[in-house]
Scaffold this motif. Structure first.
Motif, short mmCIF file in Angstrom:
data_model
loop_
_atom_site.label_atom_id
_atom_site.label_comp_id
_atom_site.label_asym_id
_atom_site.label_seq_id
_atom_site.Cartn_x
_atom_site.Cartn_y
_atom_site.Cartn_z
N LEU A 108 0.63 -1.15 -0.04
CA LEU A 108 0.13 0.06 -0.09
C LEU A 108 0.77 1.38 -0.12
N LEU A 109 1.91 1.07 0.39
CA LEU A 109 2.77 2.26 0.58
C LEU A 109 3.19 2.72 -1.16
N GLY A 110 3.44 1.86 -1.93
CA GLY A 110 3.53 2.10 -3.23
C GLY A 110 2.19 2.67 -4.22
N GLU A 111 1.20 3.04 -3.38
CA GLU A 111 -0.18 3.18 -4.17
C GLU A 111 -0.21 4.77 -3.75
N TYR A 112 -1.36 5.33 -4.31
CA TYR A 112 -1.77 6.74 -4.16
C TYR A 112 -2.51 7.35 -3.07
N VAL A 113 -3.16 6.52 -2.48
CA VAL A 113 -4.04 6.95 -1.24
C VAL A 113 -3.34 7.69 -0.13
N ILE A 114 -3.14 8.81 -0.12
CA ILE A 114 -2.25 9.37 0.84
C ILE A 114 -2.70 9.15 2.29
N GLU A 115 -3.99 9.11 2.43
CA GLU A 115 -4.56 8.82 3.83
C GLU A 115 -4.11 7.34 4.39
N ILE A 116 -3.97 6.47 3.31
CA ILE A 116 -3.67 4.92 3.63
C ILE A 116 -2.01 5.23 3.84
N ILE A 117 -1.16 6.10 2.99
CA ILE A 117 0.16 5.92 3.39
C ILE A 117 0.56 6.46 4.68
N GLU A 118 -0.27 7.57 4.88
CA GLU A 118 -0.09 8.37 6.44
C GLU A 118 -0.35 7.20 7.51
N LEU A 119 -1.51 6.47 7.57
CA LEU A 119 -1.77 5.44 8.43
C LEU A 119 -0.52 4.23 8.58
N ILE A 120 0.00 3.99 7.49
CA ILE A 120 1.30 2.92 7.58
C ILE A 120 2.37 3.69 8.27
N ALA A 121 2.68 4.88 7.76
CA ALA A 121 3.95 5.42 8.14
C ALA A 121 3.95 5.79 9.97
N ASP A 122 2.52 6.04 10.20
CA ASP A 122 2.32 6.21 11.79
C ASP A 122 2.54 4.84 12.38
N ALA A 123 1.97 3.87 11.97
CA ALA A 123 1.95 2.44 12.39
C ALA A 123 3.33 1.82 12.50
#
Length: 194
Positions: A108-123
């Motif tokens: 999911l990090l290599g996709e475009y939905v920023i809200e998802i990427i932010e969730l992962i970075a925080d996790a």
């Protein structure tokens, strides 16, 4: 190429049960997504699943244990970004300690939905560092492709918000994972001094 399910031996029973619950796919879908190595075994995931969100949520409500976790992982491949985000939130909230969950999250990090990427970075700081490091070390091509995608999406869509690539949450997360690889694999210094 059409998706060919492949799972580690420890996941075969749950995968078979889940795949029986999913409706038969349209013959043109789903396409093969990623193939990675987890603990020396192959795991594959579809590029996207095209399933009514209600059907997926019903499967989640009726499932438990590894079947539910795998259904959430498959939900991260859903065609609807809101469904992907909800499945990710549930995966992260469950604090899954299964090594085979990692590729679904990293993808999911290599996709475009920023809200998802932010969730992962925080996790990332709360995820199992050994699983992240092991997965990354075993899948250098997958990690390199993910990094190229992160760079591309940052450049196309998020450069205005994050002026430098290293500030973009996808880069932050990948850098944290790379740091784990280095710290998990560094030899310990043993002293013979009394």
């Amino acid at each position: 190429m059409t998706y060919q399910p492949t799972f580690p031996a420890s996941l075969q029973t749950a995968a078979s049960a889940l795949l029986r619950q999913l409706p038969a796919p349209d013959p043109t879908r789903p396409l093969q997504g990623f193939r990675v190595t987890v603990q020396g075994e192959t795991l594959s995931a579809p590029n996207r699943i095209y399933l009514a969100a209600g059907s997926l949520y019903s499967i989640l409500e009726e499932s438990e244990g590894e079947i539910r976790t795998l259904a959430l992982c498959f939900g991260t491949r859903h065609c609807d970004g809101y469904v992907r985000e909800e499945c990710l939130r549930q995966l992260l909230a469950a604090g899954s300690n299964r090594d085979w969950v990692v590729p679904f999250i990293v993808q999911l990090l290599g996709e475009y939905v920023i809200e998802i990427i932010e969730l992962i970075a925080d996790a990332i700081p709360n995820m199992n560092p050994a699983h992240l490091a092991s997965f990354s070390a075993a899948n250098p091509e997958f990690m390199a492709l993910t990094r190229r995608r992160v760079t591309s999406y940052w450049d196309c869509y998020h450069r205005d918000r994050y002026g430098r690539l290293e500030l973009y949450p996808g880069s932050v997360a990948l850098n944290a994972i790379e740091h784990l690889v280095l710290t998990q694999t560094e030899p310990s210094i043993v002293s013979d001094a009394p």
